[in-house]
Design a protein around this motif. Structure first.
Motif, PDB file in Angstrom:
ATOM      1  N   ARG A  27      19.732   5.776  35.276  1.00  0.00           N
ATOM      2  CA  ARG A  27      20.563   4.916  35.313  1.00  0.00           C
ATOM      3  C   ARG A  27      22.047   5.054  34.833  1.00  0.00           C
ATOM      4  O   ARG A  27      22.204   5.635  33.482  1.00  0.00           O
ATOM      5  CB  ARG A  27      19.888   3.612  34.430  1.00  0.00           C
ATOM      6  N   LEU A  28      23.049   4.286  35.110  1.00  0.00           N
ATOM      7  CA  LEU A  28      24.431   4.437  34.499  1.00  0.00           C
ATOM      8  C   LEU A  28      24.988   5.567  34.346  1.00  0.00           C
ATOM      9  O   LEU A  28      25.763   5.861  33.292  1.00  0.00           O
ATOM     10  CB  LEU A  28      24.263   3.454  32.865  1.00  0.00           C
ATOM     11  N   CYS A  55      15.776  -9.986  40.380  1.00  0.00           N
ATOM     12  CA  CYS A  55      15.567  -8.793  40.806  1.00  0.00           C
ATOM     13  C   CYS A  55      14.914  -7.783  39.960  1.00  0.00           C
ATOM     14  O   CYS A  55      14.092  -6.933  40.010  1.00  0.00           O
ATOM     15  CB  CYS A  55      16.697  -8.225  41.666  1.00  0.00           C
ATOM     16  N   HIS A  56      15.597  -7.643  38.643  1.00  0.00           N
ATOM     17  CA  HIS A  56      15.484  -6.563  37.570  1.00  0.00           C
ATOM     18  C   HIS A  56      14.284  -7.173  36.786  1.00  0.00           C
ATOM     19  O   HIS A  56      13.978  -6.214  35.879  1.00  0.00           O
ATOM     20  CB  HIS A  56      16.799  -6.486  37.151  1.00  0.00           C
ATOM     21  N   CYS A  83      20.047 -12.320  37.312  1.00  0.00           N
ATOM     22  CA  CYS A  83      20.000 -10.957  37.365  1.00  0.00           C
ATOM     23  C   CYS A  83      18.513 -10.447  37.399  1.00  0.00           C
ATOM     24  O   CYS A  83      18.036  -9.593  37.858  1.00  0.00           O
ATOM     25  CB  CYS A  83      20.871 -10.255  36.337  1.00  0.00           C
ATOM     26  N   ASN A  97      26.003  -7.530  42.870  1.00  0.00           N
ATOM     27  CA  ASN A  97      25.089  -8.334  42.447  1.00  0.00           C
ATOM     28  C   ASN A  97      25.616  -9.399  41.706  1.00  0.00           C
ATOM     29  O   ASN A  97      25.320 -10.547  41.658  1.00  0.00           O
ATOM     30  CB  ASN A  97      24.516  -7.355  41.204  1.00  0.00           C
TER      31      ASN A  97
HETATM   32  C1  HEC Z   1      19.122  -9.789  44.974  1.00  0.00           C
HETATM   33  C2  HEC Z   1      18.441  -8.616  43.817  1.00  0.00           C
HETATM   34  C3  HEC Z   1      19.375  -8.334  42.881  1.00  0.00           C
HETATM   35  C4  HEC Z   1      20.074  -9.071  41.966  1.00  0.00           C
HETATM   36  C5  HEC Z   1      20.274 -10.597  41.592  1.00  0.00           C
HETATM   37  C6  HEC Z   1      20.864  -8.132  40.977  1.00  0.00           C
HETATM   38  N1  HEC Z   1      20.463  -6.930  41.237  1.00  0.00           N
HETATM   39 FE1  HEC Z   1      21.227  -5.266  40.328  1.00  0.00          FE
HETATM   40  N2  HEC Z   1      20.692  -4.061  41.728  1.00  0.00           N
HETATM   41  C7  HEC Z   1      19.897  -4.466  42.756  1.00  0.00           C
HETATM   42  C8  HEC Z   1      19.700  -3.352  43.927  1.00  0.00           C
HETATM   43  C9  HEC Z   1      18.873  -3.499  44.853  1.00  0.00           C
HETATM   44  C10 HEC Z   1      20.128  -2.396  43.073  1.00  0.00           C
HETATM   45  C11 HEC Z   1      20.218  -0.867  43.680  1.00  0.00           C
HETATM   46  C12 HEC Z   1      18.941  -0.197  43.876  1.00  0.00           C
HETATM   47  C13 HEC Z   1      18.553   0.696  42.547  1.00  0.00           C
HETATM   48  O1  HEC Z   1      19.632   1.219  41.915  1.00  0.00           O
HETATM   49  O2  HEC Z   1      17.706   0.945  42.256  1.00  0.00           O
HETATM   50  C14 HEC Z   1      20.668  -2.906  41.756  1.00  0.00           C
HETATM   51  C15 HEC Z   1      21.470  -2.143  40.958  1.00  0.00           C
HETATM   52  C16 HEC Z   1      22.202  -2.440  39.814  1.00  0.00           C
HETATM   53  C17 HEC Z   1      22.857  -1.489  39.023  1.00  0.00           C
HETATM   54  C18 HEC Z   1      23.081  -0.201  39.155  1.00  0.00           C
HETATM   55  C19 HEC Z   1      22.443   0.787  37.977  1.00  0.00           C
HETATM   56  C20 HEC Z   1      22.683   2.071  38.097  1.00  0.00           C
HETATM   57  O3  HEC Z   1      23.630   2.802  37.613  1.00  0.00           O
HETATM   58  O4  HEC Z   1      22.008   2.759  39.068  1.00  0.00           O
HETATM   59  C21 HEC Z   1      23.176  -2.346  38.038  1.00  0.00           C
HETATM   60  C22 HEC Z   1      24.226  -2.137  36.693  1.00  0.00           C
HETATM   61  C23 HEC Z   1      22.913  -3.757  38.346  1.00  0.00           C
HETATM   62  N3  HEC Z   1      22.012  -3.702  39.291  1.00  0.00           N
HETATM   63  C24 HEC Z   1      22.991  -4.767  37.339  1.00  0.00           C
HETATM   64  C25 HEC Z   1      22.963  -6.103  37.910  1.00  0.00           C
HETATM   65  C26 HEC Z   1      23.333  -7.336  37.383  1.00  0.00           C
HETATM   66  C27 HEC Z   1      24.414  -7.297  36.093  1.00  0.00           C
HETATM   67  C28 HEC Z   1      22.947  -8.348  37.792  1.00  0.00           C
HETATM   68  C29 HEC Z   1      23.440  -9.783  37.783  1.00  0.00           C
HETATM   69  C30 HEC Z   1      24.820 -10.263  37.760  1.00  0.00           C
HETATM   70  C31 HEC Z   1      22.014  -7.815  38.913  1.00  0.00           C
HETATM   71  N4  HEC Z   1      21.895  -6.489  38.814  1.00  0.00           N
HETATM   72  C32 HEC Z   1      21.473  -8.744  39.922  1.00  0.00           C
HETATM   73  C33 HEC Z   1      19.384  -5.714  43.016  1.00  0.00           C
HETATM   74  C34 HEC Z   1      19.749  -6.960  42.449  1.00  0.00           C
END
Ligand code: HEC
Length: 130
Positions: free
Chosen positions: A91-92, A62-63, A59, A105
């Protein structure tokens, strides 16, 4: 005085989620076997897996590992706003976004959808992140 301050800080961290996300977490909790745990959520969030594309990914790929900072999508190079509700109050707040991105994700990283336990643990971690 100090304890009043701590109580206020704790209450505001819980209020970071919208009521609809709060209700969703309560629903997840009824389906999970253990009380949600931020430490378990952190382990899940930081653990490297062989992801959907057959390469190492977490996770944090990207984050980032500091959720108060912006991240960067490893696939597209696009900047992602901070995931911590403390740093980014949007967020959330939207249940639709939370469900959509958790589903997507988890598949990117774990090649499957998260369980109720995993989703609750990781949301608890993100929500409490400071
Ligand atoms: C390949 C890239 C990538 C990975 C790996 C990734 N994310 Fe994300 N995630 C994103 C993107 C793109 C967004 C949507 C864009 C944004 O909200 O800024 C996002 C949005 C989220 C959100 C939405 C939050 C909200 O309410 O706005 C959550 C929760 C989240 N990710 C959790 C996770 C978790 C848990 C993992 C691992 C299991 C994970 N992400 C792995 C790219 C990724």
């Amino acid at each position: 005085m100090k304890s009043i301050l701590i109580a206020v800080v704790c209450a505001s961290s819980l209020m970071a989620a919208s009521p609809e996300v709060g209700n969703y977490m309560q629903q997840l909790q009824t389906e999970a076997s253990e009380p949600f745990d931020a430490a378990r959520g952190e382990a899940l969030f930081t653990a490297e897996q062989i992801g959907k594309k057959g390469t190492k990914i977490a996770c944090t790929s990207c984050h980032g590992s500091d959720l108060t900072q912006k991240g960067k999508n490893v696939n597209t190079g696009k900047i992602i706003d901070a995931l911590s509700p403390g740093a980014n109050p949007a967020r959330l707040t939207s249940l639709k976004e939370v469900k959509k991105w958790l589903r997507r994700n988890f598949k990117d990283v774990y090649n499957r959808e998260g369980t109720a336990q995993e989703k609750g643990d990781v949301l608890t971690y993100i929500m409490q992140y400071r």
